[in-house]
Design a protein around this motif. Structure first.
Motif, PDB file in Angstrom:
ATOM      1  N   MET A  44       0.911  -1.352   0.040  1.00  0.00           N
ATOM      2  CA  MET A  44      -0.033  -0.118  -0.025  1.00  0.00           C
ATOM      3  C   MET A  44       0.758   1.342  -0.004  1.00  0.00           C
ATOM      4  N   SER A  45       2.166   1.213  -0.579  1.00  0.00           N
ATOM      5  CA  SER A  45       3.041   2.381  -0.681  1.00  0.00           C
ATOM      6  C   SER A  45       2.612   3.501  -1.170  1.00  0.00           C
ATOM      7  N   GLN A  46       1.904   3.391  -2.207  1.00  0.00           N
ATOM      8  CA  GLN A  46       1.511   4.759  -2.848  1.00  0.00           C
ATOM      9  C   GLN A  46       0.294   5.144  -2.025  1.00  0.00           C
ATOM     10  N   ILE A  47      -0.523   4.455  -1.479  1.00  0.00           N
ATOM     11  CA  ILE A  47      -1.706   4.916  -0.654  1.00  0.00           C
ATOM     12  C   ILE A  47      -1.069   5.611   0.599  1.00  0.00           C
ATOM     13  N   PHE A  48      -0.268   4.925   1.338  1.00  0.00           N
ATOM     14  CA  PHE A  48       0.309   5.768   2.559  1.00  0.00           C
ATOM     15  C   PHE A  48       1.209   6.823   2.163  1.00  0.00           C
ATOM     16  N   ASP A  49       1.964   6.910   1.376  1.00  0.00           N
ATOM     17  CA  ASP A  49       2.960   7.992   0.641  1.00  0.00           C
ATOM     18  C   ASP A  49       2.164   9.243   0.467  1.00  0.00           C
ATOM     19  N   PHE A  50       0.963   8.851  -0.253  1.00  0.00           N
ATOM     20  CA  PHE A  50       0.093  10.156  -0.900  1.00  0.00           C
ATOM     21  C   PHE A  50      -0.525  10.612   0.438  1.00  0.00           C
ATOM     22  N   LEU A  51      -1.138   9.817   1.362  1.00  0.00           N
ATOM     23  CA  LEU A  51      -2.176  10.173   2.481  1.00  0.00           C
ATOM     24  C   LEU A  51      -1.196  11.200   3.524  1.00  0.00           C
ATOM     25  N   SER A  52       0.149  10.505   3.517  1.00  0.00           N
ATOM     26  CA  SER A  52       1.156  11.154   4.562  1.00  0.00           C
ATOM     27  C   SER A  52       1.416  12.794   4.033  1.00  0.00           C
ATOM     28  N   GLU A  53       1.698  12.690   2.694  1.00  0.00           N
ATOM     29  CA  GLU A  53       1.918  14.048   2.425  1.00  0.00           C
ATOM     30  C   GLU A  53       0.620  14.983   2.382  1.00  0.00           C
ATOM     31  N   LEU A  54      -0.448  14.249   2.036  1.00  0.00           N
ATOM     32  CA  LEU A  54      -1.775  15.086   2.030  1.00  0.00           C
ATOM     33  C   LEU A  54      -1.776  15.745   3.434  1.00  0.00           C
ATOM     34  N   ARG A  55      -1.590  14.973   4.404  1.00  0.00           N
ATOM     35  CA  ARG A  55      -1.874  15.327   5.898  1.00  0.00           C
ATOM     36  C   ARG A  55      -1.258  16.665   6.189  1.00  0.00           C
ATOM     37  N   GLU A  56       0.149  16.962   5.361  1.00  0.00           N
ATOM     38  CA  GLU A  56       0.919  18.059   5.750  1.00  0.00           C
ATOM     39  C   GLU A  56       0.450  19.120   4.742  1.00  0.00           C
ATOM     40  N   ASN A  57      -0.158  18.902   3.602  1.00  0.00           N
ATOM     41  CA  ASN A  57      -0.574  19.798   2.614  1.00  0.00           C
ATOM     42  C   ASN A  57      -1.871  19.737   2.188  1.00  0.00           C
ATOM     43  N   ASN A  58      -2.626  20.082   3.252  1.00  0.00           N
ATOM     44  CA  ASN A  58      -4.173  19.872   2.925  1.00  0.00           C
ATOM     45  C   ASN A  58      -4.707  21.099   2.371  1.00  0.00           C
ATOM     46  N   ASN A  59      -4.568  21.449   1.237  1.00  0.00           N
ATOM     47  CA  ASN A  59      -5.170  22.476   0.215  1.00  0.00           C
ATOM     48  C   ASN A  59      -5.273  22.168  -0.869  1.00  0.00           C
TER      49      ASN A  59
END
Length: 218
Positions: free
Chosen positions: A1-16
């Motif tokens: 699930m690397s793509q899922i977790f990598d994307f969500l982790s960065e989205l958490r820091e850049n939620n715009n």
């Protein structure tokens, strides 16, 4: 699930919206990966529960876009991916199987969450009438292994129409009635995730069956 977790982790820091639009292709890749996992889960759970067997992933997956109209938190995107496997898909009134992926916050769940009043009333009736059956389900060792407790907000007093001395009183107070098993990142990323989730949902099925027998009568 690397793509899922990598994307969500960065989205958490850049939620715009600007960051999200700049990374739309990454979102689509993560969503595609999640759809594949949901498809595998449907195939696996469908062997246990016919109500799930013919679902399509897109019927089950929740949108990542948040409704922020009435929320103090104005971040526009959820930082998780979730899917609800139940007859009718994600908008179903029936108890089903929920899978939630979120860095350091993943879980498997099932039950009824903030149901319509008619659904909750009907479920309470069956818990009152068949209390021993319900208790046997939630106290079954296999169920307890995965789901040690019931969750959901509760009324302060026993609902109208039921005595406070009713043996089911504490359960009848529930306004939602669901269970959950938390998962580590490693468990979600494991090659055995589908197999482990299937066994968890196998233990959940009698609980779903009990609730759905009540809901089917509506």
């Amino acid at each position: 699930m690397s793509q899922i977790f990598d994307f969500l982790s960065e989205l958490r820091e850049n939620n715009n919206r600007e960051w999200f639009n700049d990374n739309k292709n990454r979102y689509k890749a993560a969503l595609s990966e999640f759809e594949g996992v949901v498809g595998q889960m449907i195939a696996s759970i469908g062997q246990l529960d016919d109500a799930v067997r013919l679902l399509e992933p897109k019927e089950c997956i929740f949108r990542i876009y948040k409704d922020i109209r009435f929320s103090k938190n104005k971040e526009p995107y959820k930082t998780n991916m979730g899917a609800y496997l139940a007859r009718g898909g994600r908008k179903s009134k029936f108890s089903g199987y929920y899978m939630h992926m979120e860095p350091n916050g993943s879980f498997l769940s099932g039950g009824i969450y903030l149901p319509e009043p008619a659904v909750l009333s009907r479920v309470r009736e069956d818990i009152d009438l068949y209390y021993d059956d319900f208790i046997n389900i939630i106290n079954n060792p296999s169920f307890k292994q995965h789901f040690p407790e019931l969750h959901g907000d509760k009324l302060k007093t026993t609902p109208k129409g039921y005595s406070k001395d009713n043996p089911a009183s504490e359960i009848l107070k529930h306004k939602s009635l669901y269970v959950a098993r938390m998962l580590s990142n490693n468990e979600v990323n494991s090659p055995s995730y589908i197999a482990e989730a299937t066994e968890t949902f196998r233990a959940l099925k009698p609980f779903n069956d009990f609730l759905n027998r009540a809901i089917e009568d509506l």
